[in-house]
Motif scaffolding. Sequence first.
Motif, PDB file in Angstrom:
ATOM      1  N   GLU A  92       0.813  -1.215   0.000  1.00 50.40           N
ATOM      2  CA  GLU A  92       0.000   0.000   0.000  1.00 50.40           C
ATOM      3  C   GLU A  92       0.850   1.270   0.000  1.00 50.40           C
ATOM      4  N   PHE A  93       2.128   1.153   0.356  1.00 51.55           N
ATOM      5  CA  PHE A  93       2.950   2.334   0.582  1.00 51.55           C
ATOM      6  C   PHE A  93       3.812   2.680  -0.628  1.00 51.55           C
ATOM      7  N   VAL A  94       3.929   3.966  -0.869  1.00 48.07           N
ATOM      8  CA  VAL A  94       4.849   4.499  -1.874  1.00 48.07           C
ATOM      9  C   VAL A  94       6.226   4.575  -1.228  1.00 48.07           C
ATOM     10  N   THR A  95       7.190   3.803  -1.713  1.00 53.07           N
ATOM     11  CA  THR A  95       8.542   3.845  -1.170  1.00 53.07           C
ATOM     12  C   THR A  95       9.336   4.957  -1.846  1.00 53.07           C
ATOM     13  N   LEU A  96      10.511   5.220  -1.311  1.00 55.18           N
ATOM     14  CA  LEU A  96      11.356   6.246  -1.924  1.00 55.18           C
ATOM     15  C   LEU A  96      11.779   5.857  -3.333  1.00 55.18           C
ATOM     16  N   TYR A  97      11.939   4.561  -3.591  1.00 57.34           N
ATOM     17  CA  TYR A  97      12.243   4.131  -4.954  1.00 57.34           C
ATOM     18  C   TYR A  97      11.032   4.330  -5.868  1.00 57.34           C
ATOM     19  N   ASP A  98       9.830   4.066  -5.354  1.00 57.01           N
ATOM     20  CA  ASP A  98       8.618   4.353  -6.129  1.00 57.01           C
ATOM     21  C   ASP A  98       8.544   5.846  -6.443  1.00 57.01           C
ATOM     22  N   VAL A 117       7.523  12.040   0.256  1.00 56.50           N
ATOM     23  CA  VAL A 117       6.321  11.254   0.501  1.00 56.50           C
ATOM     24  C   VAL A 117       6.215  10.853   1.965  1.00 56.50           C
ATOM     25  N   GLN A 118       7.300  10.987   2.718  1.00 61.89           N
ATOM     26  CA  GLN A 118       7.331  10.405   4.053  1.00 61.89           C
ATOM     27  C   GLN A 118       6.326  11.024   5.009  1.00 61.89           C
ATOM     28  N   ILE A 119       6.248  12.354   5.069  1.00 67.94           N
ATOM     29  CA  ILE A 119       5.303  12.935   6.023  1.00 67.94           C
ATOM     30  C   ILE A 119       3.863  12.675   5.593  1.00 67.94           C
ATOM     31  N   MET A 120       3.625  12.555   4.290  1.00 72.14           N
ATOM     32  CA  MET A 120       2.271  12.275   3.814  1.00 72.14           C
ATOM     33  C   MET A 120       1.768  10.928   4.332  1.00 72.14           C
ATOM     34  N   GLN A 121       2.640   9.927   4.341  1.00 74.51           N
ATOM     35  CA  GLN A 121       2.219   8.580   4.720  1.00 74.51           C
ATOM     36  C   GLN A 121       2.419   8.299   6.208  1.00 74.51           C
ATOM     37  N   THR A 122       3.378   8.975   6.833  1.00 72.34           N
ATOM     38  CA  THR A 122       3.620   8.757   8.252  1.00 72.34           C
ATOM     39  C   THR A 122       2.527   9.385   9.103  1.00 72.34           C
ATOM     40  N   ALA A 123       1.927  10.470   8.628  1.00 71.37           N
ATOM     41  CA  ALA A 123       0.929  11.183   9.427  1.00 71.37           C
ATOM     42  C   ALA A 123      -0.183  10.248   9.905  1.00 71.37           C
ATOM     43  N   GLY A 124      -0.760   9.487   8.981  1.00 73.89           N
ATOM     44  CA  GLY A 124      -1.840   8.581   9.343  1.00 73.89           C
ATOM     45  C   GLY A 124      -1.456   7.121   9.254  1.00 73.89           C
ATOM     46  N   GLU A 178      -0.821   5.469   6.709  1.00 71.75           N
ATOM     47  CA  GLU A 178      -1.675   4.943   5.645  1.00 71.75           C
ATOM     48  C   GLU A 178      -0.961   5.094   4.313  1.00 71.75           C
ATOM     49  N   GLY A 179      -0.833   4.002   3.578  1.00 72.16           N
ATOM     50  CA  GLY A 179      -0.176   4.050   2.284  1.00 72.16           C
ATOM     51  C   GLY A 179      -1.011   4.771   1.242  1.00 72.16           C
ATOM     52  N   LEU A 180      -0.314   5.442   0.322  1.00 77.52           N
ATOM     53  CA  LEU A 180      -0.991   6.261  -0.680  1.00 77.52           C
ATOM     54  C   LEU A 180      -0.787   5.747  -2.101  1.00 77.52           C
ATOM     55  N   LYS A 181      -0.246   4.550  -2.243  1.00 77.16           N
ATOM     56  CA  LYS A 181       0.105   4.088  -3.582  1.00 77.16           C
ATOM     57  C   LYS A 181      -1.109   3.987  -4.496  1.00 77.16           C
ATOM     58  N   ARG A 182      -2.189   3.384  -4.028  1.00 79.44           N
ATOM     59  CA  ARG A 182      -3.369   3.228  -4.885  1.00 79.44           C
ATOM     60  C   ARG A 182      -3.962   4.583  -5.261  1.00 79.44           C
ATOM     61  N   LEU A 183      -4.036   5.484  -4.288  1.00 79.90           N
ATOM     62  CA  LEU A 183      -4.577   6.821  -4.560  1.00 79.90           C
ATOM     63  C   LEU A 183      -3.732   7.550  -5.596  1.00 79.90           C
ATOM     64  N   TRP A 184      -2.418   7.517  -5.425  1.00 81.17           N
ATOM     65  CA  TRP A 184      -1.553   8.240  -6.341  1.00 81.17           C
ATOM     66  C   TRP A 184      -1.500   7.586  -7.715  1.00 81.17           C
ATOM     67  N   ASN A 185      -1.502   6.267  -7.749  1.00 84.80           N
ATOM     68  CA  ASN A 185      -1.503   5.590  -9.062  1.00 84.80           C
ATOM     69  C   ASN A 185      -2.761   5.930  -9.842  1.00 84.80           C
ATOM     70  N   ALA A 186      -3.905   5.989  -9.149  1.00 82.20           N
ATOM     71  CA  ALA A 186      -5.150   6.358  -9.824  1.00 82.20           C
ATOM     72  C   ALA A 186      -5.060   7.780 -10.348  1.00 82.20           C
TER      73      ALA A 186
END
Length: 317
Positions: free
Chosen positions: A62-68, A296-303, A305-313
Motif C-alpha cells: 500500500e505504501f509508496v517507497t522512496l524508490y517508487d 512522501v514520508q510525512i504524507m504517509q507517516t501522518a496517518g 496509511e499508504g498512498l500508492k493506490r490513490l496516487w496511481n489512480a
Amino acid sequence: MGKLKRLLERFDEMGRYPIQELGYSRAWLMASYLGAFLVHRCTIADYFLYHFYERNHNGREEFVTLYDMRDIHRKNPGTAFADFEEKDRFLERFQDYVHRDWIGRVCRGSREEFEAFADAHPRCITKPRTDSGGHGVELCAITPENRDQVWDKLVSEDRIAEELLEQCPEMAALHPASVNTVRALTIQGKLCSAVLRMGVGGGFVDNGCAGGIFAGLDVETGIVTTQGADLLEHRFLRHPTTGLTIPGFQVPQWEAVRETVESAVKLTPNAVIVGWDVAITTDGPVLIEGNAYPSVQIMQTAGMEGLKRLWNAALKR
C-alpha cells in the motif's frame, strides 16, 4: 566498507524504537528488511517509518517507497524542475501567488535593490537559494551597521531574503513562533494529498525533517484527520507547545488553498507531481515554495496509511 558501515549505522539508528521499545531482535529485523527490500524496493527509512516489520505483503504494497517516488519524479520532464530548484526563480515565476517582497542573487540581485528591500523590511528571513527541508532558514534584523555584512552573506553563501509573512490568527494559534503551512500535493494538476505542518518548541520552521510535526488532512474539507506526528515515532493528540487539539482542526480558507495550487500548477503544465508549501494570511493563501521532488514520508507517516493506490489512480487521469 564505508558505505556498508553507514548503512548499518542508519539501520541501528532507525531501528532503535522496535528493538528497544517493542522487543524485536536486530537479526530478525535485518532479515525482514532484506526481504522487504527485494520484494517492495523499500529503503531503510521506508521500512522503519511505515512499520513494515509489523505488516504483511499486502500491507507493505500500500505504501509508496522512496524508490517508487523516484520513478514518479521521473515522470516530470526536466523543464519542470527549473521553476522549483532555485527559490528566487520560483518566486519570480509564481509572483502572482507569493504576495511578498524578496531579494535574490540571480533575480533582483543588485545592491541598489537590496538597499530598497532593507529599507522596507528591516526584519526579514534569509534562506539558502537552492537548499530544502528548512535547512539554513534564519531570522534576520537588518540595521545600518550590518547592511554590508548581510549583503555579503547573501552573495557569498548564495542566499535570498524574503519579507516576513504574518499568518492568519487560526494558523498562528497552532504555534505562533513559526509560519505553519500546508503541504499540498498536486498530481496531474489536481490536489491529491495534503498535510498540515507545525513548528514546535518556539522553533522558526515547521519542516518535519527539522523537528516540526505534521498531521494528515482531508483534501475535500481541510480538516485534520490524524494525530500530530514527527519523524521520531512520537504522536500528539495536542500540540506539545501550545496544547491546541490537533485532530479536527480546520485549516481556514481551504477552498482558496485548493484553488491557489490548482491555478499555480497551470504555469508548469508539464509537471506531473508538485508539492506546494502554502501559508495562509488574513488576505488569503500564499505560496512559500514548490517542490518537484516532494517528500512522501510525512504524507504517509501522518496517518500510517499508504498512498500508492490513490496516487496511481491520480497518475492515470
